[in-house]
Design a protein around this motif. Structure first.
Motif, PDB file in Angstrom:
ATOM      1  N   LEU A 123       0.826  -1.210   0.000  1.00 21.34           N
ATOM      2  CA  LEU A 123       0.000   0.000   0.000  1.00 21.34           C
ATOM      3  C   LEU A 123       0.860   1.261   0.000  1.00 21.34           C
ATOM      4  CD1 LEU A 123      -2.926  -0.881   2.435  1.00 21.34           C
ATOM      5  CD2 LEU A 123      -3.012  -0.623  -0.045  1.00 21.34           C
ATOM      6  N   VAL A 124       1.926   1.261   0.772  1.00 18.14           N
ATOM      7  CA  VAL A 124       2.838   2.408   0.805  1.00 18.14           C
ATOM      8  C   VAL A 124       3.471   2.608  -0.564  1.00 18.14           C
ATOM      9  CG1 VAL A 124       4.996   3.276   1.785  1.00 18.14           C
ATOM     10  CG2 VAL A 124       3.271   2.291   3.277  1.00 18.14           C
ATOM     11  N   ALA A 125       3.917   1.520  -1.196  1.00 20.10           N
ATOM     12  CA  ALA A 125       4.528   1.615  -2.523  1.00 20.10           C
ATOM     13  C   ALA A 125       3.524   2.128  -3.549  1.00 20.10           C
ATOM     14  CB  ALA A 125       5.071   0.252  -2.952  1.00 20.10           C
ATOM     15  N   MET A 126       2.285   1.655  -3.483  1.00 19.33           N
ATOM     16  CA  MET A 126       1.265   2.125  -4.417  1.00 19.33           C
ATOM     17  C   MET A 126       0.959   3.605  -4.201  1.00 19.33           C
ATOM     18  SD  MET A 126      -1.300  -1.176  -4.480  1.00 19.33           S
ATOM     19  CE  MET A 126      -2.709  -0.168  -4.771  1.00 19.33           C
ATOM     20  N   ALA A 127       0.901   4.039  -2.979  1.00 22.60           N
ATOM     21  CA  ALA A 127       0.637   5.449  -2.680  1.00 22.60           C
ATOM     22  C   ALA A 127       1.771   6.324  -3.185  1.00 22.60           C
ATOM     23  CB  ALA A 127       0.434   5.651  -1.187  1.00 22.60           C
ATOM     24  N   ALA A 128       3.002   5.886  -2.996  1.00 22.79           N
ATOM     25  CA  ALA A 128       4.157   6.650  -3.466  1.00 22.79           C
ATOM     26  C   ALA A 128       4.159   6.730  -4.982  1.00 22.79           C
ATOM     27  CB  ALA A 128       5.449   6.026  -2.960  1.00 22.79           C
ATOM     28  N   ALA A 129       3.841   5.628  -5.650  1.00 19.35           N
ATOM     29  CA  ALA A 129       3.815   5.621  -7.111  1.00 19.35           C
ATOM     30  C   ALA A 129       2.727   6.538  -7.639  1.00 19.35           C
ATOM     31  CB  ALA A 129       3.615   4.199  -7.625  1.00 19.35           C
ATOM     32  N   SER A 130       1.546   6.506  -7.017  1.00 19.78           N
ATOM     33  CA  SER A 130       0.470   7.357  -7.508  1.00 19.78           C
ATOM     34  C   SER A 130       0.758   8.826  -7.240  1.00 19.78           C
ATOM     35  CB  SER A 130      -0.869   6.945  -6.901  1.00 19.78           C
ATOM     36  OG  SER A 130      -0.888   7.186  -5.518  1.00 19.78           O
ATOM     37  N   ALA A 131       1.456   9.129  -6.161  1.00 21.21           N
ATOM     38  CA  ALA A 131       1.805  10.525  -5.882  1.00 21.21           C
ATOM     39  C   ALA A 131       2.754  11.056  -6.934  1.00 21.21           C
ATOM     40  CB  ALA A 131       2.423  10.644  -4.488  1.00 21.21           C
ATOM     41  N   ALA A 132       3.668  10.208  -7.408  1.00 17.73           N
ATOM     42  CA  ALA A 132       4.629  10.635  -8.421  1.00 17.73           C
ATOM     43  C   ALA A 132       3.943  10.815  -9.774  1.00 17.73           C
ATOM     44  CB  ALA A 132       5.752   9.611  -8.541  1.00 17.73           C
ATOM     45  N   VAL A 133       2.842  10.124  -9.994  1.00 19.75           N
ATOM     46  CA  VAL A 133       2.163  10.144 -11.277  1.00 19.75           C
ATOM     47  C   VAL A 133       1.130  11.261 -11.349  1.00 19.75           C
ATOM     48  CG1 VAL A 133       0.662   8.818 -12.802  1.00 19.75           C
ATOM     49  CG2 VAL A 133       2.530   7.686 -11.620  1.00 19.75           C
ATOM     50  N   ALA A 134       0.554  11.614 -10.229  1.00 22.23           N
ATOM     51  CA  ALA A 134      -0.553  12.579 -10.233  1.00 22.23           C
ATOM     52  C   ALA A 134      -0.092  13.949 -10.711  1.00 22.23           C
ATOM     53  CB  ALA A 134      -1.149  12.687  -8.834  1.00 22.23           C
ATOM     54  N   GLN A 135      -0.526  14.324 -11.883  1.00 21.25           N
ATOM     55  CA  GLN A 135      -0.253  15.651 -12.429  1.00 21.25           C
ATOM     56  C   GLN A 135      -1.546  16.092 -13.097  1.00 21.25           C
ATOM     57  OE1 GLN A 135       1.283  18.691 -12.391  1.00 21.25           O
ATOM     58  NE2 GLN A 135       3.226  17.669 -12.632  1.00 21.25           N
ATOM     59  N   PRO A 136      -2.429  16.699 -12.343  1.00 17.74           N
ATOM     60  CA  PRO A 136      -3.744  17.034 -12.896  1.00 17.74           C
ATOM     61  C   PRO A 136      -3.649  18.040 -14.040  1.00 17.74           C
ATOM     62  CG  PRO A 136      -3.402  18.189 -10.842  1.00 17.74           C
ATOM     63  CD  PRO A 136      -2.231  17.236 -11.010  1.00 17.74           C
ATOM     64  N   ILE A 137      -4.610  17.954 -14.917  1.00 21.52           N
ATOM     65  CA  ILE A 137      -4.742  18.957 -15.975  1.00 21.52           C
ATOM     66  C   ILE A 137      -5.334  20.192 -15.312  1.00 21.52           C
ATOM     67  CG2 ILE A 137      -5.892  19.538 -18.138  1.00 21.52           C
ATOM     68  CD1 ILE A 137      -5.930  16.465 -18.700  1.00 21.52           C
ATOM     69  N   ARG A 138      -4.646  21.320 -15.482  1.00 24.90           N
ATOM     70  CA  ARG A 138      -5.089  22.545 -14.819  1.00 24.90           C
ATOM     71  C   ARG A 138      -5.493  23.596 -15.844  1.00 24.90           C
ATOM     72  NH1 ARG A 138       0.192  22.919 -11.133  1.00 24.90           N
ATOM     73  NH2 ARG A 138       0.777  24.011 -13.011  1.00 24.90           N
ATOM     74  N   PRO A 139      -6.374  24.489 -15.465  1.00 27.59           N
ATOM     75  CA  PRO A 139      -6.711  25.596 -16.360  1.00 27.59           C
ATOM     76  C   PRO A 139      -5.480  26.481 -16.572  1.00 27.59           C
ATOM     77  CG  PRO A 139      -8.286  25.454 -14.553  1.00 27.59           C
ATOM     78  CD  PRO A 139      -7.160  24.523 -14.231  1.00 27.59           C
ATOM     79  N   TYR A 140      -5.318  26.968 -17.779  1.00 28.07           N
ATOM     80  CA  TYR A 140      -4.219  27.869 -18.097  1.00 28.07           C
ATOM     81  C   TYR A 140      -4.473  29.238 -17.483  1.00 28.07           C
ATOM     82  CZ  TYR A 140      -1.000  30.768 -20.781  1.00 28.07           C
ATOM     83  OH  TYR A 140      -0.007  31.643 -21.149  1.00 28.07           O
ATOM     84  N   THR A 141      -3.470  29.753 -16.802  1.00 23.44           N
ATOM     85  CA  THR A 141      -3.431  31.160 -16.415  1.00 23.44           C
ATOM     86  C   THR A 141      -2.032  31.639 -16.746  1.00 23.44           C
ATOM     87  OG1 THR A 141      -2.630  30.804 -14.157  1.00 23.44           O
ATOM     88  CG2 THR A 141      -5.044  30.822 -14.472  1.00 23.44           C
ATOM     89  N   PRO A 142      -1.872  32.899 -17.092  1.00 20.06           N
ATOM     90  CA  PRO A 142      -0.523  33.391 -17.349  1.00 20.06           C
ATOM     91  C   PRO A 142       0.408  33.166 -16.154  1.00 20.06           C
ATOM     92  CG  PRO A 142      -2.129  34.941 -18.210  1.00 20.06           C
ATOM     93  CD  PRO A 142      -2.895  33.905 -17.417  1.00 20.06           C
ATOM     94  N   ALA A 143      -0.121  33.276 -14.941  1.00 20.34           N
ATOM     95  CA  ALA A 143       0.706  33.080 -13.744  1.00 20.34           C
ATOM     96  C   ALA A 143       1.163  31.630 -13.614  1.00 20.34           C
ATOM     97  CB  ALA A 143      -0.066  33.505 -12.493  1.00 20.34           C
ATOM     98  N   ALA A 144       0.259  30.678 -13.853  1.00 21.48           N
ATOM     99  CA  ALA A 144       0.634  29.259 -13.773  1.00 21.48           C
ATOM    100  C   ALA A 144       1.649  28.909 -14.845  1.00 21.48           C
ATOM    101  CB  ALA A 144      -0.606  28.379 -13.911  1.00 21.48           C
ATOM    102  N   PHE A 145       1.466  29.455 -16.032  1.00 24.15           N
ATOM    103  CA  PHE A 145       2.395  29.209 -17.137  1.00 24.15           C
ATOM    104  C   PHE A 145       3.775  29.788 -16.807  1.00 24.15           C
ATOM    105  CE2 PHE A 145       3.948  30.524 -21.473  1.00 24.15           C
ATOM    106  CZ  PHE A 145       4.250  29.243 -21.920  1.00 24.15           C
ATOM    107  N   ALA A 146       3.807  31.021 -16.319  1.00 24.27           N
ATOM    108  CA  ALA A 146       5.084  31.655 -15.965  1.00 24.27           C
ATOM    109  C   ALA A 146       5.789  30.895 -14.846  1.00 24.27           C
ATOM    110  CB  ALA A 146       4.849  33.111 -15.556  1.00 24.27           C
ATOM    111  N   ALA A 147       5.038  30.437 -13.858  1.00 21.16           N
ATOM    112  CA  ALA A 147       5.635  29.684 -12.749  1.00 21.16           C
ATOM    113  C   ALA A 147       6.257  28.382 -13.259  1.00 21.16           C
ATOM    114  CB  ALA A 147       4.592  29.389 -11.680  1.00 21.16           C
ATOM    115  N   ALA A 148       5.549  27.676 -14.128  1.00 23.47           N
ATOM    116  CA  ALA A 148       6.079  26.425 -14.678  1.00 23.47           C
ATOM    117  C   ALA A 148       7.316  26.703 -15.538  1.00 23.47           C
ATOM    118  CB  ALA A 148       5.004  25.712 -15.490  1.00 23.47           C
ATOM    119  N   GLN A 149       7.271  27.771 -16.318  1.00 19.59           N
ATOM    120  CA  GLN A 149       8.442  28.124 -17.131  1.00 19.59           C
ATOM    121  C   GLN A 149       9.632  28.480 -16.248  1.00 19.59           C
ATOM    122  OE1 GLN A 149       6.904  31.146 -19.952  1.00 19.59           O
ATOM    123  NE2 GLN A 149       7.497  29.650 -21.512  1.00 19.59           N
TER     124      GLN A 149
END
Length: 127
Positions: free
Chosen positions: A9-35
């Motif tokens: 269960l711990v291994a599965m939780a760790a793996a899913s945490a590494a995979v979780a990258q939700p699709i987010r709405p675009y904002t200029p601030a979010a884009f600039a932060a990622a860049q």
């Protein structure tokens, strides 16, 4: 037996945490932060009414859950309500996918629906 189950269960939780990258709405601030963080970024210029966008969506959703693409920040621009944002990126129509590694654009596709082609496009930011 309980310890093995607990470790699993711990291994599965760790793996899913590494995979979780939700699709987010675009904002200029979010884009600039990622860049500024040097992140790999996929900008999806999407319209709900667009049949090509609907064909792209399952692949993009799958990428958001795939460990191989777990570091990719996925930002979705609404074509109908965020014209200033997609125009600022030099896009001309919906169903445009733009990929960045930090501030550098690494690829762009318009109307691409082939899942492997989309994966290859996004992978250009992971190199």
């Amino acid at each position: 037996m309980k310890m093995i189950f607990g470790l699993a269960l711990v291994a599965m939780a760790a793996a899913s945490a590494a995979v979780a990258q939700p699709i987010r709405p675009y904002t200029p601030a979010a884009f600039a932060a990622a860049q500024n963080a040097g992140s790999p970024i996929l900008v999806d210029i999407h319209a709900d009414w667009c049949p090509t966008c609907r064909k792209q969506a399952p692949t993009i959703d799958a990428l958001s859950r795939d460990a191989a693409y777990g570091k990719v920040v996925i930002l979705k621009i609404d074509f109908d309500t965020q014209a200033a944002d997609w125009k600022a990126l030099g896009a001309q129509k919906q169903s445009t996918l733009i990929v960045f590694k930090g501030k550098q654009e690494t690829g762009r596709g318009v109307g691409t629906t082939d899942p492997q082609a989309i994966r290859t496009l996004v992978a250009s930011a992971l190199r």
